[in-house]
Design a protein around this motif. Structure first.
Motif, short mmCIF file in Angstrom:
data_model
loop_
_atom_site.label_atom_id
_atom_site.label_comp_id
_atom_site.label_asym_id
_atom_site.label_seq_id
_atom_site.Cartn_x
_atom_site.Cartn_y
_atom_site.Cartn_z
N CYS A 102 17.27 9.99 8.42
CA CYS A 102 15.84 9.68 8.37
C CYS A 102 15.25 9.85 9.76
CB CYS A 102 15.60 8.29 7.81
SG CYS A 102 15.97 6.91 8.92
N ASN A 103 13.98 10.13 9.77
CA ASN A 103 13.26 10.26 11.03
C ASN A 103 11.77 10.10 10.75
OD1 ASN A 103 12.32 12.85 10.08
ND2 ASN A 103 14.26 13.74 10.78
N TYR A 104 10.94 10.46 11.69
CA TYR A 104 9.50 10.23 11.52
C TYR A 104 8.92 11.08 10.39
CZ TYR A 104 8.67 14.68 13.88
OH TYR A 104 8.65 16.00 14.20
N THR A 105 9.65 12.10 9.95
CA THR A 105 9.14 12.94 8.87
C THR A 105 9.49 12.40 7.49
OG1 THR A 105 11.08 14.37 8.73
CG2 THR A 105 9.39 14.97 10.35
N GLY A 106 10.45 11.48 7.42
CA GLY A 106 10.77 10.94 6.11
C GLY A 106 12.20 10.48 5.96
N LEU A 107 12.53 10.12 4.70
CA LEU A 107 13.85 9.63 4.34
C LEU A 107 14.51 10.70 3.47
CD1 LEU A 107 12.04 7.09 4.96
CD2 LEU A 107 13.45 5.86 3.32
N TYR A 108 15.76 11.05 3.77
CA TYR A 108 16.43 12.16 3.12
C TYR A 108 17.74 11.71 2.49
CZ TYR A 108 12.98 14.64 5.84
OH TYR A 108 11.79 15.06 6.38
N TYR A 109 17.96 12.16 1.26
CA TYR A 109 19.15 11.75 0.54
C TYR A 109 19.64 12.90 -0.33
CZ TYR A 109 15.64 11.06 -3.14
OH TYR A 109 14.62 11.26 -4.05
N ASN A 110 20.86 12.74 -0.84
CA ASN A 110 21.38 13.73 -1.78
C ASN A 110 22.08 12.99 -2.92
OD1 ASN A 110 23.98 13.01 -0.87
ND2 ASN A 110 23.98 14.65 0.66
N ALA A 111 22.75 13.74 -3.75
CA ALA A 111 23.35 13.16 -4.96
C ALA A 111 24.52 12.23 -4.64
CB ALA A 111 23.82 14.27 -5.89
N TYR A 112 25.00 12.25 -3.40
CA TYR A 112 26.16 11.44 -3.05
C TYR A 112 25.78 10.09 -2.44
CZ TYR A 112 28.53 15.83 -3.85
OH TYR A 112 28.99 16.98 -4.42
N ASN A 113 24.51 9.86 -2.25
CA ASN A 113 24.08 8.60 -1.68
C ASN A 113 24.07 7.49 -2.73
OD1 ASN A 113 22.13 10.60 0.36
ND2 ASN A 113 23.48 9.04 1.21
N TYR A 114 24.14 6.27 -2.25
CA TYR A 114 24.20 5.10 -3.14
C TYR A 114 22.83 4.46 -3.25
CZ TYR A 114 29.12 5.61 -1.79
OH TYR A 114 30.36 6.10 -1.54
N TRP A 115 22.54 3.95 -4.45
CA TRP A 115 21.26 3.30 -4.72
C TRP A 115 21.47 1.94 -5.34
CZ3 TRP A 115 16.32 5.48 -4.00
CH2 TRP A 115 16.32 6.80 -3.56
N GLY A 116 20.57 1.02 -5.04
CA GLY A 116 20.56 -0.23 -5.75
C GLY A 116 19.81 -0.10 -7.06
N GLN A 117 19.74 -1.19 -7.78
CA GLN A 117 19.13 -1.16 -9.11
C GLN A 117 17.62 -1.37 -9.06
OE1 GLN A 117 20.42 -3.82 -7.78
NE2 GLN A 117 18.98 -5.47 -8.27
N GLY A 118 17.13 -1.82 -7.93
CA GLY A 118 15.70 -2.02 -7.76
C GLY A 118 15.27 -3.45 -8.01
N THR A 119 14.18 -3.83 -7.36
CA THR A 119 13.58 -5.14 -7.58
C THR A 119 12.07 -4.98 -7.66
OG1 THR A 119 13.49 -7.45 -6.76
CG2 THR A 119 13.47 -5.72 -5.10
N GLN A 120 11.46 -5.64 -8.62
CA GLN A 120 10.02 -5.47 -8.88
C GLN A 120 9.20 -6.33 -7.94
OE1 GLN A 120 8.26 -3.52 -11.34
NE2 GLN A 120 6.50 -4.19 -10.12
N VAL A 121 8.22 -5.71 -7.32
CA VAL A 121 7.24 -6.43 -6.51
C VAL A 121 5.87 -6.21 -7.16
CG1 VAL A 121 6.06 -6.51 -4.28
CG2 VAL A 121 8.56 -6.26 -4.39
N THR A 122 5.20 -7.31 -7.47
CA THR A 122 3.87 -7.23 -8.06
C THR A 122 2.91 -8.03 -7.19
OG1 THR A 122 4.82 -7.06 -10.28
CG2 THR A 122 2.49 -7.65 -10.12
N VAL A 123 1.86 -7.36 -6.75
CA VAL A 123 0.85 -8.00 -5.91
C VAL A 123 -0.44 -8.06 -6.73
CG1 VAL A 123 -0.38 -8.00 -3.72
CG2 VAL A 123 1.93 -7.00 -3.88
#
Length: 125
Positions: A102-123
């Motif tokens: 990652c850098n100032y241009t963005g966040l970069y990933y591929n198919a081998y990276n790990y992800w969490g399941q997500g958490t909902q934020v509601t404002v």
């Protein structure tokens, strides 16, 4: 087993704060570049913030600069996203993930990276 687990989401009023956590198991977080993404219904996934494993630099997306703070607790193998001055447009599912880089241009990933399941934020009032 490699796993990322997010927590800390919820419902908050505009102007409020939340702190999201992303706990890792099966690997050591400080050896990876880690990022936070969010995705609102009908919208593309957006990179929010990241920390580079190479030099520890933290980057933020323009929409959250000055309001969100990324941090890491190596002892707990956990990263956090402190979110202040929340706005309705911050409503989304937030995910943490390992990144290729990652850098100032963005966040970069591929198919081998790990992800969490997500958490909902509601404002919302």
């Amino acid at each position: 087993q490699v796993q990322l687990v997010e927590s800390g989401g919820g419902l908050v009023q505009p102007g409020g704060s939340l702190r999201l956590s992303c706990a890792a198991s099966g690997f050591t977080l400080d050896t990876y570049t880690i990022g936070w993404f969010r995705q609102a219904p009908g919208k593309a996934r957006e990179g929010v913030s990241c920390i580079s494993s190479s030099d520890g630099t933290i980057h933020y997306g323009d929409s959250v600069k000055g309001r969100f703070t990324f941090s890491r607790d190596d002892a707990k193998n956990t990263v956090y996203l402190q979110m202040n001055s929340l706005k309705p447009e911050d409503t989304a599912v937030y995910y943490c993930a390992t990144l290729t880089h990652c850098n100032y241009t963005g966040l970069y990933y591929n198919a081998y990276n790990y992800w969490g399941q997500g958490t909902q934020v509601t404002v919302s009032s």
